[in-house]
Design a protein around this motif. Structure first.
Motif: not given
Length: 548
Positions: A494, A490-491, A339-340, A401
């Motif tokens: 989170k 990043s969501q 995801s990142l 992050p």
């Protein structure tokens, strides 16, 4: 026996490799993140529900426990490998959950067989023993990674096959080496354990160096083979320490037989008779009548007395928060990296970092907590509190992050996760005694899969899928248009990791409460009864020698 236990433990951490091969399961079978997290929950459920192995160990020999574990390990993971490689028809979700639960549950049989036996053989060094053994479990992820690169190349599906056969073979080879013995504590016992520690630290540093080198330069098949060979050699170095110590013990026994020391024969005999009488009186009491009338902390509790005590309930809650959050984080590591925007080889680095720092957390908590307890009477639950606070920091680095933060988070989460387990097992053995330890330590970690289910499946997985569906809708697509549901950005993690950090912080406060409750107990000499027992045994042995 200790050396054989190290090897069995080094092969007993396959569950920590889930982040490496979970993407293969997700892509091959077309799962969304909630389904994959459900699979992760059943993996955690199998890995932590060890009550059955504990109860079996109470009534059967250790070799039988290890044989059952070997069979379960092979069947569970071999069926997953057959599924992922397409050699069998696609199973239903519940069947995959069953396979991974059976495979993961096998590590409880290895734990119960090797770990519990070692703790009972070395009761005064239990913290050190737990740290070393669980440390090797922590390293097993990195060890398996080296071996599968050398044997199968860069094929993560074949990693599942390696997980299936290698632990089963190792347990069967050493099945008769693991047994409980009447051991008299040696004066240099702690020094021997430190030698084992130095060897294992060297192994951990080597694995870390290989992990870094493999990301910097391209490794050929020959280089992987050389790396795996060195790794195997380092795994067998503790055997030289064990052999050297056995020779020293043998020589000391011969010397003692030639020059028996003067002892009072009557005392030991009276002490032994007195202990027998006390034991018989205790056995006469019904366990049901004494459920809510437990003995003082440190004495042997019955299973029901321990499970229904306030100390165990507090420990259960702290474990639910701490280990539940840690398992959730580790199970999602692969998808976090994806995801990142981290590349695939970076995700493998995260898993290796977690494995290596998992090891450092385990040996650190084992040796350091034993030192702080012996020198400063520091309660082990207080050490647990500090470890959980460290885990909070790792969760927050995922929630908010920055470039490279996942590497740091992997180290923090791996270390804190590893440190929790030896502390949990040591606390249980100290508060509730060793008589039913094989059952109680397995009961104590039941909170872990429960926490994993709620925090991983019901919280993290559902919030991840909700964010992924938002992204899918924004692109004008529906769930039917894609094979697997993937979230980027990043969501994605989170909110889930803010929740995990808050839950872990609450667990730290609970653990602090247990430290306050048990501070008087830990200020006393909690190992005195074991020293008295050893002195009685030594006197009785010399007495028998003189009579003969």
């Amino acid at each position: 026996m200790v050396f054989a236990s190290f090897l069995i433990m080094a092969c007993a951490g396959a569950t920590y490799l889930f982040g490496t091969y979970s993407k293969d399961i997700k892509s091959t079978l077309g799962y969304d993140q909630t389904t994959l997290n459900l699979l992760g929950f059943f993996k955690d459920l199998g890995a932590n529900v060890g009550v059955m192995s504990g109860l079996i160990a109470e009534v059967t020999p250790t070799w039988f426990v290890l044989v059952i574990g070997s069979a379960m390990n092979f069947v569970g993971y071999f069926m997953i490998w057959l599924t992922v490689t397409g050699k069998v028809a696609k199973p239903r979700v519940w069947q995959m959950c069953l396979y991974i639960c059976i495979g993961a549950n096998s590590q409880n049989f290895a734990n119960t067989g090797a770990l519990v036996t070692c703790v009972k053989n070395f009761p005064e060094s239990r913290g050190v023993m737990l740290g070393l053994l669980k440390g090797y479990v922590g390293l097993s992820g990195a060890i398996f990674t080296q071996l599968y690169f050398a044997i199968y190349g860069n094929d993560s599906k074949s990693l599942i096959l390696l997980i299936a056969w290698l632990p089963a073979v190792v347990s069967l080879v050493f099945v008769y080496s693991i047994r409980q013995k009447k051991v008299v504590r040696q004066r240099n016992e702690i020094n021997v354990f430190y030698n084992f520690l130095y060897i294992s630290i060297f192994l951990a540093l080597f694995l870390m160096a290989m992990n870094i080198a493999e990301k910097q330069v391209h490794f050929t098949k020959a280089a992987y083979i050389a790396s795996a060979t060195i790794c195997c050699v380092l795994l067998f170095v503790p055997l030289t320490v064990a052999v050297k110590q056995e020779i020293e013990v043998w020589n000391m026994k011969k010397l003692a037989e030639e020059e028996p020391s003067e002892v009072k024969i009557e005392k030991p005999e009276k002490d032994i008779d007195h202990l027998k009488e006390d034991g018989e009186k205790k056995e006469m009491k019904s366990c049901l009548l004494t459920v809510f009338d437990p003995p003082p902390r440190g004495e042997d509790y019955t299973i029901l007395q321990a499970l229904l005590s306030l100390d165990m309930i507090i420990l259960f809650l702290a474990t639910f928060c701490g280990l539940g959050s840690s398992l959730t984080a580790l199970d999602n590591l692969g998808q976090i990296g994806e995801s990142l925007g981290y590349p695939n080889h970076a995700v493998s680095s995260f898993v290796s970092l977690v494995s290596i720092w998992n090891y450092f957390g385990r040996v650190f908590s084992g040796f350091v907590s034993e030192y702080l307890l012996a020198k400063h009477k520091l309660p082990r639950p207080l050490m647990m509190t500090l470890v959980l606070l460290l885990s909070c920091a790792g969760h927050l680095l995922i929630a908010f992050p920055v470039p490279g933060s996942v590497y740091i988070a992997s180290i923090l989460m791996g270390f804190s996760f590893g440190a929790q387990l030896p502390l949990l097992f040591a606390i249980i053995s100290e508060l509730f005694g060793l008589k039913y330890f094989s059952t109680l330590f397995n009961c104590g970690q039941l909170a872990s899969p429960l926490g994993s289910y709620i925090l991983n499946v019901r919280v993290t997985g559902m919030l991840y899928d909700r964010e992924a569906m938002k992204q899918l809708t924004a692109r004008g697509l529906t769930r039917k248009d894609v094979k697997d549901l993937t979230c980027l950005g990043s969501q994605c993690y989170k909110l889930p990791f803010v929740i995990l950090a808050a839950v872990t912080f609450f667990g730290a406060l609970v653990s602090l409460g247990l430290a306050i409750r048990t501070r008087k107990f830990y200020k006393g000499d909690i190992y005195k009864k074991f020293r008295d027992s050893h002195e009685s045994d030594e006197s009785a042995m010399v007495s028998d020698s003189r009579k003969s």
